[in-house]
Design a protein around this motif. Sequence first.
Motif, PDB file in Angstrom:
ATOM      1  N   LEU A  52       0.832  -1.201   0.000  1.00 44.95           N
ATOM      2  CA  LEU A  52       0.000   0.000   0.000  1.00 44.95           C
ATOM      3  C   LEU A  52       0.868   1.252   0.000  1.00 44.95           C
ATOM      4  O   LEU A  52       0.587   2.216  -0.723  1.00 44.95           O
ATOM      5  N   ALA A  53       1.941   1.227   0.792  1.00 50.52           N
ATOM      6  CA  ALA A  53       2.823   2.397   0.889  1.00 50.52           C
ATOM      7  C   ALA A  53       3.606   2.625  -0.393  1.00 50.52           C
ATOM      8  O   ALA A  53       3.814   3.771  -0.805  1.00 50.52           O
ATOM      9  N   SER A  54       4.029   1.549  -1.038  1.00 50.11           N
ATOM     10  CA  SER A  54       4.894   1.714  -2.205  1.00 50.11           C
ATOM     11  C   SER A  54       4.131   1.825  -3.527  1.00 50.11           C
ATOM     12  O   SER A  54       4.637   2.407  -4.472  1.00 50.11           O
ATOM     13  N   VAL A  55       2.926   1.296  -3.593  1.00 42.85           N
ATOM     14  CA  VAL A  55       2.201   1.273  -4.866  1.00 42.85           C
ATOM     15  C   VAL A  55       1.005   2.229  -4.882  1.00 42.85           C
ATOM     16  O   VAL A  55       0.723   2.850  -5.910  1.00 42.85           O
ATOM     17  N   PHE A  56       0.308   2.363  -3.757  1.00 42.50           N
ATOM     18  CA  PHE A  56      -0.988   3.038  -3.778  1.00 42.50           C
ATOM     19  C   PHE A  56      -1.030   4.414  -3.123  1.00 42.50           C
ATOM     20  O   PHE A  56      -2.105   4.995  -3.012  1.00 42.50           O
ATOM     21  N   MET A  57       0.108   4.941  -2.682  1.00 41.34           N
ATOM     22  CA  MET A  57       0.088   6.288  -2.100  1.00 41.34           C
ATOM     23  C   MET A  57      -0.302   7.293  -3.180  1.00 41.34           C
ATOM     24  O   MET A  57       0.323   7.341  -4.239  1.00 41.34           O
ATOM     25  N   PRO A  58      -1.347   8.102  -2.945  1.00 40.08           N
ATOM     26  CA  PRO A  58      -1.781   9.071  -3.968  1.00 40.08           C
ATOM     27  C   PRO A  58      -0.750  10.196  -4.119  1.00 40.08           C
ATOM     28  O   PRO A  58      -0.464  10.900  -3.158  1.00 40.08           O
ATOM     29  N   PRO A  59      -0.187  10.356  -5.318  1.00 39.52           N
ATOM     30  CA  PRO A  59       0.843  11.382  -5.514  1.00 39.52           C
ATOM     31  C   PRO A  59       0.305  12.807  -5.402  1.00 39.52           C
ATOM     32  O   PRO A  59       1.060  13.737  -5.136  1.00 39.52           O
ATOM     33  N   SER A  60      -0.989  12.960  -5.565  1.00 40.64           N
ATOM     34  CA  SER A  60      -1.572  14.309  -5.525  1.00 40.64           C
ATOM     35  C   SER A  60      -1.749  14.830  -4.098  1.00 40.64           C
ATOM     36  O   SER A  60      -2.006  16.015  -3.905  1.00 40.64           O
ATOM     37  N   LEU A  61      -1.610  13.954  -3.103  1.00 40.60           N
ATOM     38  CA  LEU A  61      -1.773  14.366  -1.708  1.00 40.60           C
ATOM     39  C   LEU A  61      -0.410  14.441  -1.023  1.00 40.60           C
ATOM     40  O   LEU A  61       0.554  13.817  -1.462  1.00 40.60           O
ATOM     41  N   GLY A  62      -0.372  15.151   0.081  1.00 47.50           N
ATOM     42  CA  GLY A  62       0.844  15.183   0.884  1.00 47.50           C
ATOM     43  C   GLY A  62       1.069  13.843   1.564  1.00 47.50           C
ATOM     44  O   GLY A  62       0.191  12.966   1.554  1.00 47.50           O
ATOM     45  N   LEU A  63       2.226  13.684   2.177  1.00 41.48           N
ATOM     46  CA  LEU A  63       2.595  12.416   2.793  1.00 41.48           C
ATOM     47  C   LEU A  63       1.592  11.976   3.865  1.00 41.48           C
ATOM     48  O   LEU A  63       1.075  10.859   3.834  1.00 41.48           O
TER      49      LEU A  63
END
Length: 194
Positions: A124-135
Amino acid sequence: MNELLPLLTYCALMSGTPGPNNMMLVASGAHHGYRRTLPAILGINAGGAVQTFVTCLGLGVLFTRWPLLHAALKLAGTVYMLVLAWKLAGAGAAQDRPPERLRFAEAALFQAVNPKSWLKAVTLASVFMPPSLGLVQGALVVSGVGALIGFPCVSMWALFGSWIGRFLKSSGRRRVFNAIMAASLAVLALMLLR
């Protein structure tokens, strides 16, 4: 929606397929019913959400840098599952008592040594983190979606166990069921060592 659908699908598959959490929930549901298994269900989801959140914030990098840490957690999880299998196999042998039910905190903390939960959190952390949102916002979204999708998926396993429990009125049937569930958990634990 293009980013959300794969995330929802992955969470449903990881939460709905057989694993240590679901094997324990079937056994607990069969012996204690859904309502008394609910704290374990909530603990699994809360522990998984926290695990995913901190992994999204960077904990997953540790496994990449220090594979020995990942191997140690995998071994600890395997040993713990084998202990649970041993306890489950022996449940009912003495005075025909059901196994103890998993409590909220135990279920939440179990995620720290559950290899399948780590695999889910790191993916989930490596594949699905939304790039449009902050960390932090992205970590909250991913861990929140995982928990929301996970709850009904793992609940189905506990409900399945509750349904099976209706057929376990005799001590002989309970012993056979416990042995099958213990063997399944042990085989799963040993498979995770590969």
